[in-house]
Design an enzyme around this catalytic site. Structure first.
Site, PDB file in Angstrom:
ATOM      1  N   LYS A  10      15.729  43.468  19.408  1.00  0.00           N
ATOM      2  CA  LYS A  10      16.306  42.977  20.670  1.00  0.00           C
ATOM      3  C   LYS A  10      15.136  42.763  21.624  1.00  0.00           C
ATOM      4  O   LYS A  10      14.630  43.712  22.232  1.00  0.00           O
ATOM      5  CB  LYS A  10      17.288  44.017  21.225  1.00  0.00           C
ATOM      6  CG  LYS A  10      18.418  43.461  22.046  1.00  0.00           C
ATOM      7  CD  LYS A  10      17.983  42.750  23.311  1.00  0.00           C
ATOM      8  CE  LYS A  10      17.534  43.683  24.400  1.00  0.00           C
ATOM      9  NZ  LYS A  10      16.925  42.979  25.554  1.00  0.00           N
ATOM     10  N   GLU A  50       7.540  54.332  23.551  1.00  0.00           N
ATOM     11  CA  GLU A  50       6.271  53.899  24.138  1.00  0.00           C
ATOM     12  C   GLU A  50       6.586  53.489  25.568  1.00  0.00           C
ATOM     13  O   GLU A  50       7.173  52.430  25.800  1.00  0.00           O
ATOM     14  CB  GLU A  50       5.693  52.703  23.364  1.00  0.00           C
ATOM     15  CG  GLU A  50       5.371  53.007  21.926  1.00  0.00           C
ATOM     16  CD  GLU A  50       4.109  53.838  21.739  1.00  0.00           C
ATOM     17  OE1 GLU A  50       3.460  54.198  22.738  1.00  0.00           O
ATOM     18  OE2 GLU A  50       3.805  54.135  20.575  1.00  0.00           O
ATOM     19  N   CYS A  85       1.128  48.346  29.968  1.00  0.00           N
ATOM     20  CA  CYS A  85       1.449  49.777  30.055  1.00  0.00           C
ATOM     21  C   CYS A  85       0.177  50.597  30.135  1.00  0.00           C
ATOM     22  O   CYS A  85       0.138  51.614  30.799  1.00  0.00           O
ATOM     23  CB  CYS A  85       2.293  50.199  28.868  1.00  0.00           C
ATOM     24  SG  CYS A  85       1.596  49.660  27.320  1.00  0.00           S
ATOM     25  N   GLU A 120       3.799  53.676  38.540  1.00  0.00           N
ATOM     26  CA  GLU A 120       3.345  52.483  37.847  1.00  0.00           C
ATOM     27  C   GLU A 120       3.731  51.254  38.678  1.00  0.00           C
ATOM     28  O   GLU A 120       4.906  51.020  38.941  1.00  0.00           O
ATOM     29  CB  GLU A 120       4.036  52.438  36.494  1.00  0.00           C
ATOM     30  CG  GLU A 120       3.464  51.419  35.576  1.00  0.00           C
ATOM     31  CD  GLU A 120       4.081  51.536  34.198  1.00  0.00           C
ATOM     32  OE1 GLU A 120       5.304  51.743  34.109  1.00  0.00           O
ATOM     33  OE2 GLU A 120       3.338  51.408  33.219  1.00  0.00           O
TER      34      GLU A 120
HETATM   35  P1  NAD Z   1      12.716  47.995  30.621  1.00  0.00           P
HETATM   36  O1  NAD Z   1      12.728  49.414  30.227  1.00  0.00           O
HETATM   37  O2  NAD Z   1      13.564  47.568  31.728  1.00  0.00           O
HETATM   38  O3  NAD Z   1      13.091  47.061  29.387  1.00  0.00           O
HETATM   39  C1  NAD Z   1      12.501  47.216  28.123  1.00  0.00           C
HETATM   40  C2  NAD Z   1      13.471  46.730  27.079  1.00  0.00           C
HETATM   41  O4  NAD Z   1      14.599  47.581  27.099  1.00  0.00           O
HETATM   42  C3  NAD Z   1      13.995  45.305  27.291  1.00  0.00           C
HETATM   43  O5  NAD Z   1      14.152  44.672  26.033  1.00  0.00           O
HETATM   44  C4  NAD Z   1      15.366  45.551  27.901  1.00  0.00           C
HETATM   45  O6  NAD Z   1      16.274  44.503  27.654  1.00  0.00           O
HETATM   46  C5  NAD Z   1      15.776  46.800  27.170  1.00  0.00           C
HETATM   47  N1  NAD Z   1      16.815  47.589  27.848  1.00  0.00           N
HETATM   48  C6  NAD Z   1      17.101  47.645  29.173  1.00  0.00           C
HETATM   49  N2  NAD Z   1      18.160  48.444  29.386  1.00  0.00           N
HETATM   50  C7  NAD Z   1      18.538  48.929  28.175  1.00  0.00           C
HETATM   51  C8  NAD Z   1      19.573  49.803  27.740  1.00  0.00           C
HETATM   52  N3  NAD Z   1      20.440  50.353  28.601  1.00  0.00           N
HETATM   53  N4  NAD Z   1      19.664  50.079  26.422  1.00  0.00           N
HETATM   54  C9  NAD Z   1      18.807  49.538  25.539  1.00  0.00           C
HETATM   55  N5  NAD Z   1      17.832  48.683  25.883  1.00  0.00           N
HETATM   56  C10 NAD Z   1      17.688  48.385  27.194  1.00  0.00           C
HETATM   57  O7  NAD Z   1      11.191  47.707  30.871  1.00  0.00           O
HETATM   58  P2  NAD Z   1      10.520  46.300  31.136  1.00  0.00           P
HETATM   59  O8  NAD Z   1      10.758  45.980  32.556  1.00  0.00           O
HETATM   60  O9  NAD Z   1      10.963  45.309  30.123  1.00  0.00           O
HETATM   61  O10 NAD Z   1       8.979  46.617  30.797  1.00  0.00           O
HETATM   62  C11 NAD Z   1       8.153  47.220  31.696  1.00  0.00           C
HETATM   63  C12 NAD Z   1       8.002  48.694  31.388  1.00  0.00           C
HETATM   64  O11 NAD Z   1       7.705  48.920  30.023  1.00  0.00           O
HETATM   65  C13 NAD Z   1       6.857  49.309  32.135  1.00  0.00           C
HETATM   66  O12 NAD Z   1       7.227  50.556  32.640  1.00  0.00           O
HETATM   67  C14 NAD Z   1       5.770  49.475  31.084  1.00  0.00           C
HETATM   68  O13 NAD Z   1       4.823  50.429  31.326  1.00  0.00           O
HETATM   69  C15 NAD Z   1       6.550  49.717  29.870  1.00  0.00           C
HETATM   70  N6  NAD Z   1       5.791  49.298  28.677  1.00  0.00           N
HETATM   71  C16 NAD Z   1       5.256  50.249  27.874  1.00  0.00           C
HETATM   72  C17 NAD Z   1       4.505  49.901  26.761  1.00  0.00           C
HETATM   73  C18 NAD Z   1       3.907  50.945  25.859  1.00  0.00           C
HETATM   74  O14 NAD Z   1       3.516  50.653  24.759  1.00  0.00           O
HETATM   75  N7  NAD Z   1       3.804  52.180  26.254  1.00  0.00           N
HETATM   76  C19 NAD Z   1       4.322  48.562  26.461  1.00  0.00           C
HETATM   77  C20 NAD Z   1       4.885  47.617  27.300  1.00  0.00           C
HETATM   78  C21 NAD Z   1       5.638  48.000  28.409  1.00  0.00           C
END
Ligand code: NAD
Length: 477
Positions: A171, A246, A280, A379
């Site tokens: 997804k 992650e 991240c 962040e």
């Molecule tokens: P997010 O958590 O809002 O979304 C991440 C993913 O989760 C998306 O695909 C989203 O559609 C999905 N999602 C959202 N709500 C959900 C739910 N209730 N159930 C299941 N899936 C759901 O984060 P974002 O805005 O997409 O990304 C930014 C964040 O991700 C930042 O905090 C960043 O640090 C982190 N990030 C971490 C890494 C890592 O490897 N540690 C890598 C990239 C991003």
């Protein structure tokens, strides 16, 4: 493109609804993706289960490696096409998008080579017994991918899962799906059997939520924010589904007075400006020894002053942020900085050619940020670097560890003994000495402690996470 990719076919979404795809460089809508729902997820999980119990599950490890290597070569042949798609969809400067396309090739190449080298152990036990361990796939794995590095994060997560023998349901983030849909199509062309890799697009709280709670999912790999990560863990626990997390970071770059400043400055700048700070593992906190603070700040202020931000196609130092709400979030941090009277030590510029509808934030260096200030704790996920001084080693370690995160850290010093002392005392999943990986390094295990998550992706370590260890004890007298 507003369809899912299930069983190696384009499949219309059950809801018939779509989500607009916005170009962050202009703010214009240029495509649409399907708004996946429970029916679509279920169809994908069933397809994956059939593949796992059928054609894909029958592949030997060597055969899996061979098809994944073929996929790596296919991705290589389409690297420029993927980079262009990623650049437009995410607003990435082309050089960044090209680096991401090269990285996904390398992930599949690495995991293709690892597929038939995933060994178990034999364990010395009582006389008359032979005990061994097997590393078996989970079965059907779910992958929730964020928008900041779709190609790279898909590569490290799905590459490892497929190599270990799992069938996958992915997804992607609603803001960035296009490159991954194309990768799935290329995977079918490369010979991955139907159902081994399925992609359902849609919102997190709809398609993502259903995927996490689905009883047919045996493991979830989640990359995203800590808030949603916690929700995913709670939801997955209903079926006892194991989760790899992650999450984010507030990674410190610790600069001592004896460091090589010429080498350090461009790396520190890149670590926060890369992907407009939406990384991240961005090096978003700069800790500088007090005796060198003014000199380092002066050098960095000059470097920030030269940075230019603009549309992805102009391929400048920094592109737009992913969406309007992300820009607002970053601006909110900067308003707080202004209200609290923190000095801006350097700032790049948004070029005049940047379309007014795009989501641009000039790279900004803020100095003298108190350790407990929001800018030094939370962040931002934008091109904003928080600088603060420290006195000695103990002070550096105290400040470095004083956030809820622990993903990456770097230590800049010529003192070898100090390098090792600090590397051991800083709480984070990766430590870089006199360099900064900013998440790079396909071969290097990557992941966090504390709010940065658990489990490891990348490298060989990731393969262990995509398997279950089974112990077999044979009594033979
Ligand atoms: P997010 O958590 O809002 O979304 C991440 C993913 O989760 C998306 O695909 C989203 O559609 C999905 N999602 C959202 N709500 C959900 C739910 N209730 N159930 C299941 N899936 C759901 O984060 P974002 O805005 O997409 O990304 C930014 C964040 O991700 C930042 O905090 C960043 O640090 C982190 N990030 C971490 C890494 C890592 O490897 N540690 C890598 C990239 C991003």
């Amino acid at each position: 493109m507003s369809q899912h990719f299930i069983n190696n076919q384009w499949v219309a979404g059950a809801s018939g609804e779509s989500i607009p795809v916005i170009d962050p460089s202009t703010g214009d809508t240029f495509a649409a993706i399907a708004r996946g729902n429970a029916h679509d997820i279920d169809q994908a999980v069933v397809a994956a289960r059939q593949a796992y119990q059928g054609a894909w599950g029958a592949f030997t490890a060597a055969e899996r490696g061979r098809v994944l290597m073929k996929l790596a070569y296919t991705l290589q042949d389409h690297a420029e096409e993927l980079a262009q798609l990623e650049s437009r969809d995410c607003g990435k400067p082309l050089k960044q998008a090209r680096a991401d396309a090269a990285a996904i090739v390398r992930y599949f190449e690495f995991y293709a080579g690892a597929a038939d080298k995933l060994l178990g152990h034999t364990i010395p036990y009582q006389n008359g017994y032979t005990v061994l361990t097997l590393r078996e796939p989970h079965g059907v794995t779910g992958h929730i991918v964020p928008w900041n590095y779709p190609l790279q994060i898909f590569g490290r997560s799905v590459g490892g899962a497929l190599a270990a023998g799992n069938a996958c349901v992915v997804k992607p983030a609603e803001d960035a799906c296009l490159s991954l849909l194309r990768v799935a199509e290329l995977a079918a062309e490369a010979g991955l059997p139907p159902g081994a890799l399925n992609i359902v697009t849609g919102y997190g709280h709809e398609a993502g939520d259903v995927l996490v709670k689905h009883p047919g999912i045996d493991h979830i790999s989640f990359t995203g924010s800590p808030t949603i990560g916690q929700l995913v863990v709670r939801n997955a626990s209903v079926n006892y589904t194991p989760v790899t997390l992650e999450l984010g970071g507030k990674s410190p770059q610790i600069v001592f007075a004896d460091a090589d400043f010429d080498a350090m400055v461009p790396v520190v700048v890149n670590a926060i400006v890369q992907n407009a700070g939406q990384t991240c593992s961005a090096g978003s906190r700069l800790l500088v020894q007090r005796s060198a603070y003014e000199e380092v700040l002066s050098r960095l202020s000059q470097a920030f002053g030269q940075l230019r931000c603009g549309p992805a196609q102009m391929d400048l130092d920094c592109g737009p942020l992913i969406r309007h709400s992300q820009l607002e979030r970053v601006q909110h941090f900067l308003q707080q900085v202004q209200q609290d009277g923190l000095p801006i030590a350097g700032q790049g510029q948004v070029v005049p050619q940047a379309p007014t509808g795009g989501f641009y934030q000039a790279p900004t260096l803020v100095r003298d940020v108190p350790v407990q200030h929001r800018l030094a704790q939370e962040e931002v996920f934008g091109p904003v670097l928080a600088a603060l001084p420290f006195d000695d080693e103990a002070d550096a370690v105290r400040i470095a560890n004083a956030t809820e995160y622990g993903l990456v850290a770097s230590i800049w010093t010529r003192d070898g003994a100090r390098q090792m002392r600090l590397a051991r005392q800083v709480r984070s999943g990766q430590v870089f000495i006199n360099n900064y990986g900013a998440g790079g390094g396909i071969e290097l295990p990557f992941g966090g402690v504390k709010a940065s998550g658990w489990g490891r992706e990348k490298g060989f370590e990731a393969l262990y996470g995509f398997t279950v260890l089974k112990t077999i004890s044979i009594q033979h007298g």
